[in-house]
Design an enzyme around this catalytic site. Structure first.
Site, PDB file in Angstrom:
ATOM      1  N   PRO A  43      36.676  48.288  40.374  1.00  0.00           N
ATOM      2  CA  PRO A  43      36.683  47.125  39.481  1.00  0.00           C
ATOM      3  C   PRO A  43      37.585  46.050  40.091  1.00  0.00           C
ATOM      4  O   PRO A  43      38.789  46.253  40.238  1.00  0.00           O
ATOM      5  CB  PRO A  43      37.264  47.676  38.174  1.00  0.00           C
ATOM      6  CG  PRO A  43      37.795  49.011  38.471  1.00  0.00           C
ATOM      7  CD  PRO A  43      37.363  49.446  39.830  1.00  0.00           C
TER       8      PRO A  43
ATOM      9  N   ASP B  53      41.756  46.349  43.662  1.00  0.00           N
ATOM     10  CA  ASP B  53      41.056  47.390  42.905  1.00  0.00           C
ATOM     11  C   ASP B  53      41.900  47.686  41.668  1.00  0.00           C
ATOM     12  O   ASP B  53      42.998  48.252  41.787  1.00  0.00           O
ATOM     13  CB  ASP B  53      40.922  48.623  43.815  1.00  0.00           C
ATOM     14  CG  ASP B  53      40.199  49.789  43.150  1.00  0.00           C
ATOM     15  OD1 ASP B  53      40.063  49.772  41.911  1.00  0.00           O
ATOM     16  OD2 ASP B  53      39.794  50.711  43.881  1.00  0.00           O
ATOM     17  N   HIS B  54      41.393  47.309  40.513  1.00  0.00           N
ATOM     18  CA  HIS B  54      42.196  47.424  39.294  1.00  0.00           C
ATOM     19  C   HIS B  54      42.398  48.875  38.856  1.00  0.00           C
ATOM     20  O   HIS B  54      43.165  49.153  37.943  1.00  0.00           O
ATOM     21  CB  HIS B  54      41.543  46.604  38.168  1.00  0.00           C
ATOM     22  CG  HIS B  54      42.530  46.082  37.164  1.00  0.00           C
ATOM     23  ND1 HIS B  54      43.741  46.690  36.923  1.00  0.00           N
ATOM     24  CD2 HIS B  54      42.479  45.016  36.336  1.00  0.00           C
ATOM     25  CE1 HIS B  54      44.398  46.025  35.990  1.00  0.00           C
ATOM     26  NE2 HIS B  54      43.656  44.993  35.619  1.00  0.00           N
ATOM     27  N   ARG B  55      41.746  49.817  39.543  1.00  0.00           N
ATOM     28  CA  ARG B  55      42.037  51.219  39.228  1.00  0.00           C
ATOM     29  C   ARG B  55      43.402  51.599  39.788  1.00  0.00           C
ATOM     30  O   ARG B  55      44.049  52.510  39.291  1.00  0.00           O
ATOM     31  CB  ARG B  55      40.977  52.141  39.875  1.00  0.00           C
ATOM     32  CG  ARG B  55      39.592  51.982  39.304  1.00  0.00           C
ATOM     33  CD  ARG B  55      38.605  52.803  40.110  1.00  0.00           C
ATOM     34  NE  ARG B  55      38.633  52.464  41.536  1.00  0.00           N
ATOM     35  CZ  ARG B  55      37.998  53.129  42.483  1.00  0.00           C
ATOM     36  NH1 ARG B  55      37.291  54.198  42.171  1.00  0.00           N
ATOM     37  NH2 ARG B  55      38.066  52.762  43.747  1.00  0.00           N
TER      38      ARG B  55
END
Ligand code: CAO
Length: 547
Positions: free
Chosen positions: A343, A519-521
């Site tokens: 994401p 990467d928002h993870r």
């Protein structure tokens, strides 16, 4: 026309073997060699091929029955001249392909004694050759079932080979430890070729191994997962072979062949047979559903992404079909994978590089003397390394187990290079430990290697972060795609003089538009805020690199 009863052939000693699949039904017109039923003993699955062509009149067995040699399988209506006499002749002439000779359980011949190795009380090395393949020659090695260092028991499968007609497991003639493999997946082997060297305990075992058995591999044993990879290989070099993945599935040779012919990944098919065995119908149903979904514009794969319908562009004007390069195809696959898995969030900022540019220009003469081109790129590399040290939450990768984060103690940075063959990302190692001249030299060298197609896979591995610079081309900003398994990437656009408010007036400053996608993870907005602010501050005053 005559009616022939087709019996169960010699099962190589196996008795009361379960029928796990009926491959034909009454009324079917079948060819010689077509599979009639699949039997499964403790050790192997066996497809029983028809010795004759004809029409199935009636079945004498059903799924779940236990059969032994001589039990009737079905009644077959055959042409008069295609009858029993001919089938008996064939059985002799074509012994390797007739069912009576082929389905042997995977076991060794203990009565055979070796004359190749001296019998000793300790250990001895035994070269295991390919046994009699029943007339087949130059068959493909489709699976390697053991690895160097593995302990194998007598009868354990060593490799699986596949001819046009059958898959054959080659069993180990003795128990021992695999010292070295002499074949690789994809190789072609014939009788007598070396498979591996086995260290056997005590007296040497037979030099001539048990014959290969025409069989489908038994249900795979789950392999212990290997140690976690601390340095994930870059997406561009990820090239796993489908053959080894295939070994994980429980399917007969004909089913595997059909899957391979149709390009079906067995991992995506739901098996319907007992103990998770795949049937041909499972493969056909999978393909049928796939085609139906694609045709209706619905979901085309397990990812839930609707397929883009195929379009005939020539109906709108002249077109030319051009083959994509390997790199372009890999880039397309890697970008999709990164985009769909990570994401993305992209943050924007401008760095004031007025002083940096003055310094860079002041070094031009020295750069020329050194034969180096000093562009803004080495400064961006150095500033990124400093920011990665300042905000270590950026120097990570998500572990595949979904439970861990891999923190990297090194700083390797990739640079996106535009080449005639496509986009390549060579990696500069230990950027934090290198000076501007060294970084300038190395980035020029790697960019040249990339453009000349001279990069080695290792040159593109191990990156922690990537810089994608379109500064020489223009643009105010773009949102780069993270080079997963890295978790962040910086996009660099063209520096421009802009009016900047200094508190009392607008002053002209050289501003460099930057974007950071993450990467928002793995990274939160606040982490990026700290990372980006620090990076911009370093570029605004490169003396900070000394702090
Ligand atoms: N703003 C203004 N000028 C810039 C600049 C910027 N951000 N970045 C570079 N320049 C200038 C350089 O200073 C140089 O000018 P001078 O010759 O006057 O010094 C000129 O542009 C050309 O630079 P370059 O491209 O030769 O060198 P570089 O070190 O800036 O870049 C490389 C090297 C390999 C990154 C670049 O050649 C390249 O391939 N870029 C494309 C990357 C790409 O395709 N990214 C997209 C990936 S996603 O699809």
């Amino acid at each position: 026309m005559t009616i022939e009863i087709i019996p169960v052939p010699d099962l190589g000693g196996a008795d009361k073997v379960e029928v796990i699949e009926i491959c034909v039904q009454a009324g079917d017109v079948i060819t010689e060699e077509q599979s009639l039923v699949v039997l499964e003993s403790d050790k192997a699955s066996m497809e029983i091929p028809s010795p004759l062509a004809g029409k199935v009149v009636s079945l004498k067995v059903k799924e779940g029955d236990s059969l032994s040699e001589g039990d009737p399988i079905l009644e077959l209506e055959v042409e008069a001249e295609n009858g029993a006499a001919e089938s008996a002749d064939d059985a002799e002439d074509e012994a390797p392909e007739t069912p009576a000779d082929e389905p042997q359980p995977a076991q060794s011949e203990p009565e055979q004694q070796s004359d190749a190795e001296p019998a000793t009380g300790g250990t001895s090395e035994q070269l295991v050759p390919v046994p009699d393949l029943g007339g087949s020659d130059a068959v493909d090695v489709i699976e390697i079932c053991v690895a160097e260092g593995d302990e194998v028991a007598e009868g354990d499968s060593l490799i699986v080979v596949e001819s046009d007609k059958a898959s054959m497991e080659i069993p180990s003639p003795a128990s021992g430890k695999v010292l070295s493999l002499k074949v690789a997946e994809g190789a072609k082997v014939s009788e007598g070729d070396d498979i591996l060297v086995l260290e056997v305990t005590g007296a040497a075992k037979p030099a001539k191994p048990a014959p290969a058995s025409k069989t489908a591999p038994a249900p795979p044993k789950k392999q212990a997962s290997s140690a976690p990879q601390t340095t994930p290989a870059p997406a561009a070099t990820d090239n796993s072979a489908p053959a080894s993945a295939e070994a994980e599935f429980y399917a007969g040779p004909a089913v595997r062949k059909l899957a391979r012919q149709l390009g079906v990944d067995l991992g995506k098919v739901k098996p319907s047979g007992p103990r998770g065995r795949f049937s041909k119908d499972d493969i056909r149903d999978y393909v049928k559903n796939l085609v139906a979904d694609v045709n209706s514009g619905k979901v085309s794969s397990g990812s839930g992404i609707p397929a883009v319908p195929e379009m005939d562009f020539s109906q709108f004007g002249e077109v030319e079909l051009q083959k994509m390069s390997k790199i372009a195809k890999l880039t397309a696959a890697n970008m999709s994978r990164s985009w769909l898995n990570a994401p993305h969030v992209t943050q924007f900022d401008d760095a004031d590089i007025t002083e940096l540019e003055e310094f860079r220009k002041s070094m031009k003469a020295e750069a020329e003397k050194r034969g180096v081109k000093l562009t803004p790129l080495p400064f961006l590399l150095k500033a990124s390394a400093a920011a990665l040290q300042h905000e270590p939450s950026f120097n990570v990768s998500l572990h595949a187990d979904g439970e861990h984060m891999v923190h990297k103690k090194y700083i390797h940075i990739g640079i996106a290079v535009d080449t005639p063959a496509g986009l390549m990302v060579p990696v500069i190692r230990d950027v934090d430990k290198k000076g501007l001249w060294e970084l300038a030299e190395e980035s020029n060298e790697l960019a040249n290697k990339a453009r000349n197609g001279k990069l080695m896979p290792r040159d593109m591995q191990g990156g922690c972060f990537t810089i994608s610079s379109l500064g020489a081309m223009g643009g105010n900003g773009f949102t780069p795609i993270v080079n997963v398994p890295e978790v962040a990437i910086m996009g660099v656009s063209k520096a421009q003089i802009k009016p900047v408010w200094n508190g009392s007036e607008f002053v002209p400053r050289q501003m460099l538009p930057l974007t950071v996608s993450y990467d928002h993870r793995a990274i939160n907005g606040a982490d990026c805020g700290r990372f980006f602010t620090y990076l911009v501050a370093v570029l605004g005053d490169i003396r900070r690199l000394l702090l």
